[in-house]
Design an enzyme around this catalytic site. Structure first.
Site, PDB file in Angstrom:
ATOM      1  N   SER A 135      -0.637   4.025   6.643  1.00  0.00           N
ATOM      2  CA  SER A 135      -0.376   3.649   5.257  1.00  0.00           C
ATOM      3  C   SER A 135      -1.656   3.846   4.450  1.00  0.00           C
ATOM      4  O   SER A 135      -2.689   3.257   4.767  1.00  0.00           O
ATOM      5  CB  SER A 135       0.079   2.188   5.227  1.00  0.00           C
ATOM      6  OG  SER A 135       0.272   1.739   3.911  1.00  0.00           O
ATOM      7  N   LYS A 161       2.001   7.677   4.795  1.00  0.00           N
ATOM      8  CA  LYS A 161       2.690   6.882   3.765  1.00  0.00           C
ATOM      9  C   LYS A 161       1.709   6.629   2.636  1.00  0.00           C
ATOM     10  O   LYS A 161       0.609   6.122   2.872  1.00  0.00           O
ATOM     11  CB  LYS A 161       3.183   5.579   4.389  1.00  0.00           C
ATOM     12  CG  LYS A 161       3.476   4.433   3.416  1.00  0.00           C
ATOM     13  CD  LYS A 161       4.213   3.302   4.116  1.00  0.00           C
ATOM     14  CE  LYS A 161       3.717   1.937   3.681  1.00  0.00           C
ATOM     15  NZ  LYS A 161       4.407   0.834   4.408  1.00  0.00           N
ATOM     16  N   LYS A 163       0.807   4.634  -0.752  1.00  0.00           N
ATOM     17  CA  LYS A 163       1.126   3.512  -1.633  1.00  0.00           C
ATOM     18  C   LYS A 163       1.206   4.068  -3.058  1.00  0.00           C
ATOM     19  O   LYS A 163       0.334   4.857  -3.463  1.00  0.00           O
ATOM     20  CB  LYS A 163       0.034   2.452  -1.541  1.00  0.00           C
ATOM     21  CG  LYS A 163       0.032   1.705  -0.207  1.00  0.00           C
ATOM     22  CD  LYS A 163       1.276   0.826  -0.095  1.00  0.00           C
ATOM     23  CE  LYS A 163       1.148  -0.183   1.036  1.00  0.00           C
ATOM     24  NZ  LYS A 163       2.349  -1.039   1.143  1.00  0.00           N
ATOM     25  N   ASP A 189       5.499   4.063  -0.665  1.00  0.00           N
ATOM     26  CA  ASP A 189       5.815   2.625  -0.676  1.00  0.00           C
ATOM     27  C   ASP A 189       5.370   2.028  -2.001  1.00  0.00           C
ATOM     28  O   ASP A 189       4.179   2.047  -2.328  1.00  0.00           O
ATOM     29  CB  ASP A 189       5.095   1.925   0.488  1.00  0.00           C
ATOM     30  CG  ASP A 189       5.467   0.446   0.617  1.00  0.00           C
ATOM     31  OD1 ASP A 189       6.299  -0.044  -0.176  1.00  0.00           O
ATOM     32  OD2 ASP A 189       4.915  -0.217   1.523  1.00  0.00           O
ATOM     33  N   GLU A 214       9.996   3.454  -0.132  1.00  0.00           N
ATOM     34  CA  GLU A 214      10.091   2.087   0.373  1.00  0.00           C
ATOM     35  C   GLU A 214      10.000   1.090  -0.786  1.00  0.00           C
ATOM     36  O   GLU A 214       9.075   1.162  -1.596  1.00  0.00           O
ATOM     37  CB  GLU A 214       8.927   1.890   1.372  1.00  0.00           C
ATOM     38  CG  GLU A 214       8.903   0.562   2.086  1.00  0.00           C
ATOM     39  CD  GLU A 214       7.706   0.493   3.063  1.00  0.00           C
ATOM     40  OE1 GLU A 214       7.123   1.557   3.392  1.00  0.00           O
ATOM     41  OE2 GLU A 214       7.350  -0.622   3.473  1.00  0.00           O
ATOM     42  N   ASP A 239      11.895  -2.940   2.533  1.00  0.00           N
ATOM     43  CA  ASP A 239      10.908  -3.727   3.270  1.00  0.00           C
ATOM     44  C   ASP A 239      11.095  -5.186   2.849  1.00  0.00           C
ATOM     45  O   ASP A 239      11.831  -5.943   3.503  1.00  0.00           O
ATOM     46  CB  ASP A 239       9.497  -3.182   2.942  1.00  0.00           C
ATOM     47  CG  ASP A 239       8.346  -4.010   3.501  1.00  0.00           C
ATOM     48  OD1 ASP A 239       8.604  -5.067   4.108  1.00  0.00           O
ATOM     49  OD2 ASP A 239       7.170  -3.620   3.324  1.00  0.00           O
ATOM     50  N   LYS A 263       9.759  -5.622   9.893  1.00  0.00           N
ATOM     51  CA  LYS A 263       8.511  -6.357  10.126  1.00  0.00           C
ATOM     52  C   LYS A 263       8.884  -7.700  10.734  1.00  0.00           C
ATOM     53  O   LYS A 263       9.485  -8.541  10.065  1.00  0.00           O
ATOM     54  CB  LYS A 263       7.774  -6.601   8.810  1.00  0.00           C
ATOM     55  CG  LYS A 263       7.076  -5.394   8.227  1.00  0.00           C
ATOM     56  CD  LYS A 263       6.332  -5.792   6.971  1.00  0.00           C
ATOM     57  CE  LYS A 263       5.735  -4.568   6.305  1.00  0.00           C
ATOM     58  NZ  LYS A 263       5.244  -4.897   4.943  1.00  0.00           N
ATOM     59  N   GLY A 291       4.011  -2.795   9.213  1.00  0.00           N
ATOM     60  CA  GLY A 291       2.810  -3.511   9.639  1.00  0.00           C
ATOM     61  C   GLY A 291       2.337  -4.446   8.558  1.00  0.00           C
ATOM     62  O   GLY A 291       2.732  -4.327   7.391  1.00  0.00           O
TER      63      GLY A 291
HETATM   64  O1  OSB Z   1       4.296  -3.034   2.234  1.00  0.00           O
HETATM   65  O2  OSB Z   1       4.186  -2.180   4.150  1.00  0.00           O
HETATM   66  C1  OSB Z   1       3.680  -2.890   3.279  1.00  0.00           C
HETATM   67  C2  OSB Z   1       0.202  -4.012   4.376  1.00  0.00           C
HETATM   68  C3  OSB Z   1       0.223  -5.332   3.958  1.00  0.00           C
HETATM   69  C4  OSB Z   1       1.320  -5.810   3.301  1.00  0.00           C
HETATM   70  C5  OSB Z   1       2.412  -4.992   3.058  1.00  0.00           C
HETATM   71  C6  OSB Z   1       2.410  -3.670   3.489  1.00  0.00           C
HETATM   72  C7  OSB Z   1       1.265  -3.170   4.135  1.00  0.00           C
HETATM   73  C8  OSB Z   1       1.121  -1.774   4.537  1.00  0.00           C
HETATM   74  C9  OSB Z   1       0.172  -1.461   5.679  1.00  0.00           C
HETATM   75  O3  OSB Z   1       1.671  -0.850   3.989  1.00  0.00           O
HETATM   76  C10 OSB Z   1       0.843  -1.583   6.992  1.00  0.00           C
HETATM   77  C11 OSB Z   1      -0.121  -1.562   8.152  1.00  0.00           C
HETATM   78  O4  OSB Z   1      -0.723  -0.527   8.406  1.00  0.00           O
HETATM   79  O5  OSB Z   1      -0.267  -2.614   8.817  1.00  0.00           O
HETATM   80 MG    MG Z   2       6.120  -1.945   2.481  1.00  0.00          MG
END
Ligand code: OSB
Ligand code: MG
Length: 368
Positions: A135, A161, A163, A189, A214, A239, A263, A291
């Site tokens: 991510s 991915k 953001k 995302d 996402e 999510d 998750k 994650g």
């Molecule tokens: O939205 O998936 C998410 C991290 C913290 C809170 C929300 C998210 C995320 C990530 C990173 O996108 C996921 C990871 O690598 O642990």
């Molecule tokens: Mg997410």
């Protein structure tokens, strides 16, 4: 199994680089670790709530409070507790899924260690390694983004991915697609940063052949996601909206998503996560493991979950060095774009006591 007590440790770990999302810029990870102590064994759990209630309503201090005040004491009456009984014991308390998930994980780990059973086997894993995505946070500039993505691809990550948020969406996606080619597995995302009124804007992502978008809209807006999904060709993945197997079934039936990010923390634990996997499999909906910047403890469990047969897309199960210079367990290291599924009893990993002490900022022992 009878619990002697639970130790709660609040930890703080610096991230290797700031991680910017549409909801916050994170520079370190605060989290709660739970140690379940029984006469036969000990087990570790990780509560994925963050310091501030920006991703979800839960946050570290509130989780610590509800665990000490309500959740842990509710386990004290059980003479024969096991992982599966935890959600039953905690059912009278509304919400607080991340706190419950951490506690269930600790008890489940203690149970499986006593029995000598790996978590992956208990959950029904069918692989001994899982492919890993990464991510990528919102960056200062497109060149910085391309350099970061190139670095992750060099390390072997099999899926990227990005953001996104309004103002950082079409151009970064175009830049990554143009630079790294059509074969790159690419997804985005939004962490709820858009509204249904942005539908025409989000449709501009359609030509880039993304695996999924996402959580574009707010957590409670299943109908909005269903409308958006009809208006764009990029598959919609949820999510934040998926909080249980029941909500997953509702979202799928409404057409609000065609892919699910699972998750375990968000849904109350690994056993509910498996039920979501089963619901999605029954509907032919692909899932992947999300994650929450977990330490090696949560990472071990996520990798075990991601080895179930319905996890057909690479997860946000990155190597330890994506997050932390020094993890609290032996680091998870990418090999050919994959992480190995731990095969020891329970989580198959334990924290290093010295590192754990270094990162601990508060400890509470809750006797039962
Ligand atoms: O939205 O998936 C998410 C991290 C913290 C809170 C929300 C998210 C995320 C990530 C990173 O996108 C996921 C990871 O690598 O642990
Ligand atoms: Mg997410």
């Amino acid at each position: 199994m009878k619990l002697t007590g639970i130790e709660i440790r609040e930890i703080r770990l610096p991230l290797v680089a700031p991680f910017r999302t549409s909801f916050a810029t994170l520079t370190d990870r605060s989290a709660l670790l739970l140690r379940a102590v029984t006469a036969e064994s000990e087990g570790w759990g990780e509560c994925v709530a963050m310091a501030d209630p920006l991703y979800s309503s839960e946050y570290v201090a509130a989780c610590s409070d509800v665990l000490r005040r309500f959740l842990i004491p509710a386990l004290g009456r059980w003479e024969r507790l096991d992982g599966a009984a935890v959600s039953t014991a905690l059912a009278p308390f509304r919400g607080h899924r991340m706190a419950k998930a951490g506690l269930e994980m600790a008890v489940l780990d203690a149970e499986l260690r006593a029995q000598g059973v790996p978590l992956a086997r208990e959950l029904g894993a069918v692989h001994d390694r899982v492919p890993c995505g990464v991510s990528v946070g919102i960056m200062e500039s497109l060149p910085q983004l391309l350099e970061t993505v190139a670095g992750y691809l060099d390390e072997g990550y099999v899926r990227i991915k990005l953001k996104i948020e309004p103002g950082w969406d079409i151009e970064p996606v175009r830049a990554v697609r143009e630079n790294f080619g059509d074969a790159l597995l690419l997804q985005v995302d939004a962490n709820t940063a858009y509204a249904l009124a942005d539908t025409r804007h989000l449709a501009r992502l359609d030509p880039f052949d993304l695996l999924l978008i996402e959580q574009p809209l707010e957590e409670e807006d299943l109908l909005g996601h269903a409308q958006l999904a009809k208006a764009i060709t990029t598959p919609v993945c949820l999510d934040e909206s998926i909080t249980s197997a029941r909500s997953a079934a509702a979202a799928i039936t409404l057409g609000a998503c065609s892919v699910v990010n699972i998750k375990p923390g968000r849904v109350g634990g690994y056993l509910e996560a498996r039920r979501i996997h089963d619901v999605c499999a029954a509907h032919g909906v692909p899932v992947w493991c999300g994650g929450m910047l977990e330490t090696g403890l949560g990472r071990a469990a996520n990798v075990a979950l991601a080895a179930l047969p319905g996890f057909t897309l690479p997860g946000d199960t990155s190597g330890s060095d994506r997050y932390y210079r020094t993890d609290i367990t032996a680091p998870f290291i990418l090999d050919d774009g994959h992480l190995p599924v731990p095969d020891g009893p329970g989580l198959g990993v334990t924290p290093d006591p010295d590192i754990l002490d270094e990162v601990t900022v508060a400890t509470h022992w809750v006797p039962l």
